[in-house]
Design a protein around this motif. Sequence first.
Motif, mmCIF file in Angstrom:
data_model
loop_
_atom_site.group_PDB
_atom_site.id
_atom_site.type_symbol
_atom_site.label_atom_id
_atom_site.label_comp_id
_atom_site.label_asym_id
_atom_site.label_seq_id
_atom_site.Cartn_x
_atom_site.Cartn_y
_atom_site.Cartn_z
ATOM 1 N N LEU A 87 32.113 39.607 41.510
ATOM 2 C CA LEU A 87 33.792 39.264 40.687
ATOM 3 C C LEU A 87 34.753 38.903 41.050
ATOM 4 O O LEU A 87 35.243 38.323 40.863
ATOM 5 N N GLY A 88 34.383 39.498 42.656
ATOM 6 C CA GLY A 88 36.170 38.997 43.541
ATOM 7 C C GLY A 88 35.962 37.618 43.680
ATOM 8 O O GLY A 88 36.942 36.634 44.094
ATOM 9 N N ALA A 89 34.790 37.147 44.639
ATOM 10 C CA ALA A 89 34.597 35.824 44.504
ATOM 11 C C ALA A 89 34.843 34.924 43.166
ATOM 12 O O ALA A 89 35.081 33.993 42.965
ATOM 13 N N ALA A 90 34.900 35.408 41.849
ATOM 14 C CA ALA A 90 34.515 34.620 40.900
ATOM 15 C C ALA A 90 36.161 33.975 40.239
ATOM 16 O O ALA A 90 36.343 33.453 40.317
ATOM 17 N N ALA A 116 37.933 50.178 42.241
ATOM 18 C CA ALA A 116 37.431 48.887 41.726
ATOM 19 C C ALA A 116 37.879 48.377 41.182
ATOM 20 O O ALA A 116 38.741 46.898 41.045
ATOM 21 N N THR A 117 38.500 48.841 39.967
ATOM 22 C CA THR A 117 39.406 47.656 38.661
ATOM 23 C C THR A 117 40.396 47.624 39.454
ATOM 24 O O THR A 117 41.163 46.396 38.989
ATOM 25 N N ALA A 118 41.520 48.749 39.932
ATOM 26 C CA ALA A 118 42.925 48.149 40.025
ATOM 27 C C ALA A 118 42.880 47.576 41.090
ATOM 28 O O ALA A 118 44.253 46.686 41.111
ATOM 29 N N THR A 119 41.651 47.523 42.235
ATOM 30 C CA THR A 119 41.740 46.762 43.489
ATOM 31 C C THR A 119 41.865 45.146 43.007
ATOM 32 O O THR A 119 43.219 44.068 43.315
ATOM 33 N N LEU A 120 40.922 45.044 42.060
ATOM 34 C CA LEU A 120 40.594 43.119 41.425
ATOM 35 C C LEU A 120 42.395 43.017 40.565
ATOM 36 O O LEU A 120 42.423 42.463 40.012
ATOM 37 N N ALA A 121 42.514 44.041 39.433
ATOM 38 C CA ALA A 121 44.016 44.082 38.536
ATOM 39 C C ALA A 121 44.941 43.653 39.431
ATOM 40 O O ALA A 121 46.151 42.748 39.417
ATOM 41 N N GLU A 122 44.800 43.748 41.123
ATOM 42 C CA GLU A 122 46.505 43.935 41.495
ATOM 43 C C GLU A 122 45.726 42.193 42.639
ATOM 44 O O GLU A 122 47.240 42.133 42.326
ATOM 45 N N MET A 123 44.937 42.259 42.815
ATOM 46 C CA MET A 123 44.644 40.862 43.257
ATOM 47 C C MET A 123 44.749 39.913 42.213
ATOM 48 O O MET A 123 45.359 38.636 42.495
ATOM 49 N N GLY A 132 46.504 40.193 35.667
ATOM 50 C CA GLY A 132 46.694 39.614 34.404
ATOM 51 C C GLY A 132 45.071 38.998 33.805
ATOM 52 O O GLY A 132 44.916 38.662 32.531
ATOM 53 N N ARG A 133 43.797 39.268 34.904
ATOM 54 C CA ARG A 133 43.161 38.429 34.423
ATOM 55 C C ARG A 133 41.710 39.473 34.986
ATOM 56 O O ARG A 133 40.676 38.674 34.508
ATOM 57 N N PHE A 134 41.748 40.806 34.919
ATOM 58 C CA PHE A 134 40.843 41.447 34.560
ATOM 59 C C PHE A 134 40.359 42.518 33.795
ATOM 60 O O PHE A 134 41.895 43.292 33.291
ATOM 61 N N TRP A 135 39.522 42.262 33.447
ATOM 62 C CA TRP A 135 39.210 43.429 32.369
ATOM 63 C C TRP A 135 38.294 44.463 32.644
ATOM 64 O O TRP A 135 37.345 43.952 33.198
ATOM 65 N N VAL A 136 37.233 45.260 32.205
ATOM 66 C CA VAL A 136 36.630 46.524 32.268
ATOM 67 C C VAL A 136 36.209 47.040 31.175
ATOM 68 O O VAL A 136 36.561 47.436 30.422
ATOM 69 N N ASP A 152 46.759 51.530 46.292
ATOM 70 C CA ASP A 152 47.295 50.534 45.435
ATOM 71 C C ASP A 152 46.903 49.678 44.413
ATOM 72 O O ASP A 152 45.503 49.905 43.601
ATOM 73 N N LEU A 153 47.971 50.304 43.363
ATOM 74 C CA LEU A 153 47.465 50.176 42.062
ATOM 75 C C LEU A 153 48.124 48.292 41.580
ATOM 76 O O LEU A 153 49.278 47.932 42.129
ATOM 77 N N PRO A 154 47.046 47.910 40.670
ATOM 78 C CA PRO A 154 48.573 46.780 39.915
ATOM 79 C C PRO A 154 49.610 46.735 39.064
ATOM 80 O O PRO A 154 50.162 48.172 38.651
ATOM 81 N N GLN A 155 50.521 46.096 38.686
ATOM 82 C CA GLN A 155 51.266 45.847 38.283
ATOM 83 C C GLN A 155 51.561 46.518 37.123
ATOM 84 O O GLN A 155 51.985 47.738 36.169
ATOM 85 N N GLU A 156 50.040 45.875 36.492
ATOM 86 C CA GLU A 156 49.848 46.329 34.955
ATOM 87 C C GLU A 156 48.275 46.730 34.637
ATOM 88 O O GLU A 156 47.004 46.386 35.481
#
Length: 320
Positions: free
Chosen positions: A56-59, A85-92, A95-99, A158-162
């Motif tokens: 997912l990180g690569a994609a 894991a989900t917070a990291t992807l959402a922070e990076m 608006g582009r990641f859901w689980v 490390d948390l995403p804004q949303e």
Amino acid sequence: MPRYGFHASQEQIAPSQLLRDVQQAERAGFDMAMCSDHFSPWSARQGHSGFTWSWLGAALATTDLRLGTVNAPGQRYHPAIVAQATATLAEMFPGRFWVALGSGQNMNEHITGAKWIGKDLRQERLEECVEVIRRLHAGEEVTYRGRHVTVERARLYDLPQEAPALIGPALSPGTAARAAHWADGLITINTDIESVREIVGAYRQAGGNGTLALQMHVSIAPTLSEARDIARDQWQNNTFPEPIAHDTATPEDFDTIGRYVPDDVIAGAVIVTDSVAGLVEQLREYEALGFDEVYLHHVGQDQAPFLELAEHELLPALRA
């Protein structure tokens, strides 16, 4: 009209090739994508099980697509790790990641050696995990001692804004109704149209809101014979009802059970067709149930012909 996405099947395709496939799916015009999260494939013939979170990180880094995955916290994954894991992807990738959070399948979870518990207890465990994940996403320091889950002084730094959306996957009206109490949306798979209608209805009637998503398993080829062969080779083990689908432990066990599945049963789990027009007609029936997103999963291991067909014929027809 729903948005159309590409489903990337980790259990069927090597992660390096699957990354190229999702990149090609973006070029073909898909609006978004999702992937599975398996430790084991459904069949020894499928033969893959890349680690979803690395992929997912690569994609996300190499496309502009919105992406999600279906995950089962509680046994193979501690919920605090899922939250991280989900917070990291959402922070990076804002608006582009859901689980989507489900109760799991023995084929993926038995590797821990922990007892595989019944569906009622797995549902309780899932709901405990959801509470933990939401609290960690909210920035709390969490200590939690539930019936199934224990967390000691966990906090995410490390948390995403949303926070990412937590979607409820459901294969039955009962599961859909329970998901309505915690989920930000619903995702299900294609079965017969009336069963899907009941699942959607149960979710809405129980107060569920948010995005409605559907994963559609498809086998499309130049001839109906080829399409049937692809579906039988790759997806005949995905035709079993509960508890078989959730309690069976290994690909080899699934292969033994699935040796004699009739073609008409496979066709109940996969749209088998040699016609773009026919596929579009069937998809329109599901669209009418109110889905906001539809993820197309061509069940073959070679995605290139499907992606070319999607770019030049299928997606233009669906958007006409």
